[in-house]
Design a protein around this motif. Structure first.
Motif, mmCIF file in Angstrom:
data_model
loop_
_atom_site.group_PDB
_atom_site.id
_atom_site.type_symbol
_atom_site.label_atom_id
_atom_site.label_comp_id
_atom_site.label_asym_id
_atom_site.label_seq_id
_atom_site.Cartn_x
_atom_site.Cartn_y
_atom_site.Cartn_z
ATOM 1 N N ASN A 108 0.871 -1.174 0.000
ATOM 2 C CA ASN A 108 0.000 0.000 0.000
ATOM 3 C C ASN A 108 0.909 1.226 0.000
ATOM 4 N N VAL A 109 0.654 2.152 -0.917
ATOM 5 C CA VAL A 109 1.417 3.393 -0.970
ATOM 6 C C VAL A 109 0.447 4.559 -0.902
ATOM 7 N N SER A 110 0.914 5.656 -0.394
ATOM 8 C CA SER A 110 0.076 6.842 -0.287
ATOM 9 C C SER A 110 -0.382 7.291 -1.669
ATOM 10 N N ALA A 111 -1.688 7.491 -1.806
ATOM 11 C CA ALA A 111 -2.240 7.943 -3.086
ATOM 12 C C ALA A 111 -1.886 9.402 -3.352
ATOM 13 N N GLY A 112 -1.678 10.170 -2.301
ATOM 14 C CA GLY A 112 -1.331 11.578 -2.454
ATOM 15 C C GLY A 112 0.004 11.742 -3.140
ATOM 16 N N GLY A 113 0.019 12.347 -4.300
ATOM 17 C CA GLY A 113 1.254 12.564 -5.033
ATOM 18 C C GLY A 113 1.720 11.386 -5.863
ATOM 19 N N PHE A 114 0.974 10.271 -5.853
ATOM 20 C CA PHE A 114 1.366 9.103 -6.652
ATOM 21 C C PHE A 114 1.040 9.373 -8.108
ATOM 22 N N GLU A 115 2.082 9.473 -8.917
ATOM 23 C CA GLU A 115 1.918 9.705 -10.349
ATOM 24 C C GLU A 115 2.306 8.430 -11.079
ATOM 25 N N HIS A 116 1.295 7.683 -11.465
ATOM 26 C CA HIS A 116 1.455 6.364 -12.063
ATOM 27 C C HIS A 116 2.502 6.340 -13.178
ATOM 28 N N ASP A 117 2.382 7.218 -14.162
ATOM 29 C CA ASP A 117 3.297 7.214 -15.307
ATOM 30 C C ASP A 117 4.726 7.568 -14.899
ATOM 31 N N ALA A 118 4.882 8.523 -14.004
ATOM 32 C CA ALA A 118 6.222 8.928 -13.564
ATOM 33 C C ALA A 118 6.895 7.801 -12.785
ATOM 34 N N VAL A 119 6.141 7.120 -11.923
ATOM 35 C CA VAL A 119 6.708 6.006 -11.167
ATOM 36 C C VAL A 119 7.090 4.875 -12.117
ATOM 37 N N ALA A 120 6.231 4.556 -13.082
ATOM 38 C CA ALA A 120 6.528 3.497 -14.054
ATOM 39 C C ALA A 120 7.790 3.839 -14.853
ATOM 40 N N ARG A 121 7.914 5.072 -15.271
ATOM 41 C CA ARG A 121 9.090 5.512 -16.034
ATOM 42 C C ARG A 121 10.370 5.330 -15.206
ATOM 43 N N GLU A 122 10.331 5.745 -13.953
ATOM 44 C CA GLU A 122 11.510 5.628 -13.087
ATOM 45 C C GLU A 122 11.840 4.162 -12.804
ATOM 46 N N LEU A 123 10.819 3.335 -12.600
ATOM 47 C CA LEU A 123 11.060 1.913 -12.374
ATOM 48 C C LEU A 123 11.748 1.274 -13.581
ATOM 49 N N ARG A 124 11.303 1.632 -14.776
ATOM 50 C CA ARG A 124 11.954 1.118 -15.997
ATOM 51 C C ARG A 124 13.429 1.521 -16.017
ATOM 52 N N SER A 125 13.724 2.758 -15.643
ATOM 53 C CA SER A 125 15.117 3.221 -15.652
ATOM 54 C C SER A 125 15.968 2.471 -14.629
ATOM 55 N N LEU A 126 15.325 1.899 -13.609
ATOM 56 C CA LEU A 126 16.040 1.114 -12.598
ATOM 57 C C LEU A 126 16.159 -0.359 -12.983
ATOM 58 N N GLY A 127 15.602 -0.732 -14.145
ATOM 59 C CA GLY A 127 15.707 -2.112 -14.614
ATOM 60 C C GLY A 127 14.481 -2.967 -14.388
ATOM 61 N N ALA A 128 13.412 -2.385 -13.883
ATOM 62 C CA ALA A 128 12.181 -3.146 -13.661
ATOM 63 C C ALA A 128 11.441 -3.338 -14.984
ATOM 64 N N THR A 129 10.655 -4.389 -15.035
ATOM 65 C CA THR A 129 9.785 -4.649 -16.181
ATOM 66 C C THR A 129 8.354 -4.405 -15.745
ATOM 67 N N ILE A 130 7.690 -3.460 -16.373
ATOM 68 C CA ILE A 130 6.296 -3.174 -16.037
ATOM 69 C C ILE A 130 5.455 -4.320 -16.599
ATOM 70 N N VAL A 131 4.700 -4.967 -15.723
ATOM 71 C CA VAL A 131 3.896 -6.126 -16.111
ATOM 72 C C VAL A 131 2.546 -5.674 -16.637
ATOM 73 N N ALA A 132 1.936 -4.747 -15.944
ATOM 74 C CA ALA A 132 0.626 -4.257 -16.358
ATOM 75 C C ALA A 132 0.471 -2.835 -15.861
ATOM 76 N N GLU A 133 -0.122 -2.032 -16.679
ATOM 77 C CA GLU A 133 -0.421 -0.661 -16.292
ATOM 78 C C GLU A 133 -1.927 -0.471 -16.403
ATOM 79 N N PRO A 134 -2.650 -1.066 -15.444
ATOM 80 C CA PRO A 134 -4.107 -0.995 -15.529
ATOM 81 C C PRO A 134 -4.610 0.426 -15.333
ATOM 82 N N GLU A 135 -5.771 0.671 -15.873
ATOM 83 C CA GLU A 135 -6.367 1.994 -15.731
ATOM 84 C C GLU A 135 -6.900 2.211 -14.324
#
Length: 163
Positions: A108-135
């Protein structure tokens, strides 16, 4: 249950389980500061669930019942689920030919300030593979080591419930 090193007890697949007193650290643990000085990507608010793949579902169910009591009626998906405080702990039969393991965990992460696309972008730069980006709500990815992680943005009123 013979205790192992530092009070770790192995389950039927050899995965270590360590039970600590509420609020306590293992005697072998030393508190540490942040790993980096940069701002964290998310603000964790607790574990929502952990899913474990096992070699023998019946044997593992019996083993974990000794610690957590009977299974909970959960809508967390297929398998066997236990309520462990505010966290769900699930067991599923490992797919044929796959090694028993922790398959994924959900934070569980705080919803306040959670920017889905920005977090996904940063995770990719760290070597993570995004499995699903549900709406809807979860951001799911696999770490470079292959461990599944789900980020679940929640507001404070929802964090302590089981919704």
């Amino acid at each position: 249950f013979p205790a192992g090193r530092f009070g770790v007890i192995a389950d039927p697949d050899g995965l270590g389980l360590q039970l600590l007193p509420f609020g306590g650290l293992a005697a072998s643990t030393e508190p540490a500061g942040p790993l980096q000085d940069a701002e964290a990507l998310v603000r964790p608010r607790g574990l929502h669930r952990v899913l474990r793949y096992v070699s023998d579902l019946d044997a593992s169910r019996e083993y974990y019942r000794r610690f957590f009591g009977p299974e909970a009626e959960a809508s967390q998906g297929p398998g066997v689920w236990f309520a462990v405080g505010p966290t769900w702990f699930g067991l599923r039969q490992a797919p044929a030919g796959e090694t028993p393991r922790i398959d994924r965990f959900c934070v569980n992460v705080s919803a306040g300030g959670f920017e889905h696309d920005a977090v996904a972008r940063e995770l990719r730069s760290l070597g993570a593979t995004i499995v699903a980006e549900p709406e809807n709500e979860f951001l799911m990815f696999r770490s470079p080591e292959g461990i599944g992680v789900e980020l679940r943005p929640v507001d404070p009123a929802r964090m302590w419930g089981r919704t």
